[in-house]
Scaffold this motif. Sequence first.
Motif, short mmCIF file in Angstrom:
data_model
loop_
_atom_site.label_atom_id
_atom_site.label_comp_id
_atom_site.label_asym_id
_atom_site.label_seq_id
_atom_site.Cartn_x
_atom_site.Cartn_y
_atom_site.Cartn_z
N VAL A 141 0.87 -1.18 0.00
CA VAL A 141 0.00 0.00 0.00
C VAL A 141 0.90 1.22 0.00
O VAL A 141 1.70 1.41 0.92
N ALA A 142 0.79 2.03 -1.05
CA ALA A 142 1.59 3.24 -1.16
C ALA A 142 0.98 4.31 -0.26
O ALA A 142 -0.21 4.61 -0.36
N VAL A 143 1.78 4.84 0.67
CA VAL A 143 1.29 5.87 1.58
C VAL A 143 2.15 7.12 1.48
O VAL A 143 3.35 7.05 1.28
N ASP A 144 1.49 8.25 1.58
CA ASP A 144 2.18 9.53 1.66
C ASP A 144 1.45 10.35 2.70
O ASP A 144 0.60 9.83 3.43
N GLU A 145 1.73 11.64 2.77
CA GLU A 145 1.10 12.46 3.80
C GLU A 145 -0.31 12.89 3.44
O GLU A 145 -0.99 13.52 4.25
N GLY A 146 -0.80 12.51 2.28
CA GLY A 146 -2.14 12.91 1.83
C GLY A 146 -3.25 12.02 2.36
O GLY A 146 -3.05 10.84 2.66
N GLU A 147 -4.44 12.58 2.45
CA GLU A 147 -5.61 11.83 2.91
C GLU A 147 -6.02 10.75 1.92
O GLU A 147 -6.63 9.75 2.31
#
Length: 175
Positions: free
Chosen positions: A18-24
Motif C-alpha cells: 500500500v503506497a502511503v504519503d502524507e495525503g488523505e
Amino acid sequence: MASSPSSAPAAAGRRIAVAVDEGEESMHALSWCLANVVSPAAGGDTVVLLHARRPRPVYAAMDSAAAGRMMDAGYMLTSDVMASVERHANAISAAAVDKAKHICAEYPHVKVETLVESGDPRDVICDATEKIGADLLVMGSHGYGFIQRAFLGSVSNHCAQNCKCPVLIVKRPKE
C-alpha cells in the motif's frame, strides 16, 4: 519437475503493498484496503506500507572553491541548512508512516511491514513492489484533472502501466 502455480499448495497469505504519503487519499486507500481486501484470517495477509521520500534536491555548486556551501539563485545553502531540510523530510516520512501504522493497528490480525525509500515515487513504488514480491499494489488517487496530470504526472497512472503486479487505485469519495 517444477510445479505450476495452480498445483502448488496455498501460500500462507498475500503480500499487499500500500503506497502511503502524507495525503488523505493514501490513508483512505489504506483504510479501504484493510476493510475490503485484506483477509480477516489470523496469520493471513501481510500489508507492506510503501513510502517514497522525494530525494533531496541536488544543487550544482556555482563556486567550486566554496566547500560545504552551495549556491542556488543567489541563496547560500550551507550544510546546516541542508541538514535541516533533510531532518524535515525525515519527519514528514516518519509522520506518514506512523499515521498509516496507527490505521493498521485497528486490524490486529494483519501483519504490517514498512519500506521507506528515497526517489521519484513512480519509480520507487514500481521497484519496491517487485523487490518485495507484492501480490497487489493498492494506492490512492489524488483526483488530478487533465491539466494537473499533464504538468505533475500521475503516480497512480504510471504504476498501473508499469508495475508487474496488479494495481488497485482507490478513489476517495467526493464530500
